[in-house]
Enzyme design. Structure first.
Site, short mmCIF file in Angstrom:
data_model
loop_
_atom_site.label_atom_id
_atom_site.label_comp_id
_atom_site.label_asym_id
_atom_site.label_seq_id
_atom_site.Cartn_x
_atom_site.Cartn_y
_atom_site.Cartn_z
N TYR A 61 52.19 38.01 39.81
CA TYR A 61 52.40 36.69 40.40
C TYR A 61 51.39 35.73 39.78
O TYR A 61 50.20 36.07 39.67
CB TYR A 61 52.19 36.76 41.92
N LYS A 81 40.56 30.65 43.09
CA LYS A 81 39.92 31.42 44.16
C LYS A 81 38.40 31.33 44.16
O LYS A 81 37.83 30.29 44.52
CB LYS A 81 40.42 32.87 44.11
N ASP A 98 45.51 35.62 33.06
CA ASP A 98 45.46 34.97 34.37
C ASP A 98 44.43 35.69 35.24
O ASP A 98 44.70 36.76 35.79
CB ASP A 98 46.85 35.01 35.03
#
Ligand code: KE4
Length: 431
Positions: free
Chosen positions: A147, A270, A242
């Site tokens: 994802y 994050k 990523d």
């Protein structure tokens, strides 16, 4: 500690459902795959969450990764408060942006240039646009179960909430866009070689979770990263790593440091914002200088480089950099202790459990394993995971509410937290 009484949270859920689809502002929070009504958080500090009914939980999802130093970490709280006194946002440049960039590039020397955005989705979406412009090609390779946020082209066979809800992708994504994404099995080099052969000079980039977190935690096979780097070089495609989840998590310099990677572009999120909205995309200058206003690739954001988010990120990275050895050795030892303790309890109870872990991110798959790609992860008994999740939640332990998510711990967790968690897990396996 029984935390099954959640009357106030149930009332708040009913109220929230009047405003938000499913009562949530992000699908994974809705507990759809584990059942029951999600507790509503009233406050948190350190490793603990406190819900609207006054229940206390040991937190193993940490806002889905950002809270590596625990909740309400004083230097972060103080930094945000100081910045807020000078206004929450300007929409103009500040020194704090370069201050945070200095910390980020100290951890990621591969970032010759970068751009701050406000989420991991914005970061990956922008990196993909940049890769297409840099190569003048359209196709993107991603991997099943990974994802990368909810940009249209990246919702193909995605993980996280898409896998949790058991849907192949998202409605509303035209096949003209989905068709530009090739979703291949993770850890399968031959599939990538075949894709490049089938689409010569058409693939702009590979985007990769270097350690998968969104199918649950899946580790790269030996040599996998190197094989992808070799293939992208041979075929003139960019390699986008990523690290929105793994950045500053699996090492201070993320998977790039841990596995000595050489990406063309990196995305972060994050932890880099210390719990406030920050995303990053960056990499080799030859690519980043294509970004407006220098070059023809447009990307913009009202709150990019927001001063409060910069302050939280600076305080977080300052602590991680200053205490690198202590932080990552503690995260490693507590995570090892916890995952091995739970695995032993499962084995003694005759429960089929596969544990995949990289540093302080892991997943317990309710399957005999091994789990090295999404198809294998999908053999997990999600009903058994749901029962496990509920037993722990009703006893003060809050795991991410999905078999297809990674769990995390922070520097605020203690040996006592670990012992309590293993004990409650043993009860669950023997119920
Ligand atoms: P955000 O847009 O949610 O900040 O980041 C998207 C993203 C990009 N790349 C990776 C590797 C990610 O893990 C994420 C977001 N992760 C999910 C949890 N698996 C966010 C939680 C949620 O969707 O509510």
């Amino acid at each position: 500690m029984n935390t099954a009484n959640r009357t106030k949270s149930q009332q708040l859920q009913a109220r929230a459902e009047q405003f938000f689809p499913g009562g949530v502002n992000s699908p994974v929070r809705a507990f759809r795959s584990v059942g029951g009504a999600p507790p509503f958080i009233a406050r948190a500090e350190g490793a603990c969450l406190h819900d609207a009914d006054g229940n206390r939980y040991i937190d193993y999802f940490g806002s889905w990764g950002p809270m590596i130093l625990g909740h309400a970490f004083p230097p972060v709280v103080e930094a945000i408060a100081r910045a807020a006194k000078n206004s929450a946002s300007y929409g103009a440049s500040t020194a704090a942006e370069a201050d945070l960039a200095e910390r980020v590039t100290a951890c990621y020397p591969v970032l010759e240039k970068l751009r701050f955005v406000s989420s991991g989705t914005e970061a990956t979406m922008s990196a993909i646009r940049l890769a297409r412009a840099a190569t003048n090609r359209k196709l993107i390779i991603k991997f099943e179960g990974c994802y990368h946020g909810h940009a249209d082209g990246l919702l193909v066979k995605a993980g996280s909430g898409i896998a949790t809800l058991g849907i192949p992708g998202s409605a509303g994504v035209p096949e003209e866009i989905a068709g530009l994404t090739l979703a291949l099995p993770y850890n399968d080099v031959a599939a990538v070689e075949a894709a490049f052969r089938a689409h010569p000079n058409q693939i702009a980039a590979i985007i990769l979770e270097p350690v998968v977190g969104n199918a649950g935690c899946i580790l790269p096979a030996e040599g996998y990263h190197a094989a992808l780097r070799k293939l992208t070089r041979e075929h003139g495609a960019l390699l986008i790593i990523d690290e929105v989840m793994t950045g500053f998590r699996v090492a201070l310099g993320g998977a790039v440091e841990r596995f000595s990677l050489d990406p063309d572009l990196v995305t972060l999120g994050k932890i880099v914002g210390g719990g406030l909205p920050v995303g990053v995309y960056g990499g080799k200058r030859q690519f980043m200088d294509l970004i407006a206003p220098l070059g023809p690739v447009y990307q913009a954001g009202t709150l990019s480089g927001n001063p409060l988010a910069m302050a939280a990120g600076i305080a977080t990275l300052d602590y991680l950099i200053a205490h690198k050895v202590e932080v990552y050795s503690k995260l490693e030892s507590l995570s090892k202790q916890l995952t091995e303790g739970v695995a032993t309890a499962a084995r003694e109870a005759g429960i089929a459990l596969t544990t995949n872990r990289c540093g302080a991110m892991w997943t317990w798959f309710f399957t005999a394993g091994p789990v090295s790609n999404y198809d294998q992860a999908a053999t997990s008994d999600t009903a058994a995971f749901g029962r496990f999740h509920n037993h722990l939640l009703n006893n003060g332990i809050w795991l991410p509410p999905s078999q297809f998510e990674a769990a995390f711990l922070s520097t605020a967790h203690t040996e006592a937290d670990i012992a309590q968690t293993v004990s409650v897990a043993r009860e669950a396996f023997n119920n």
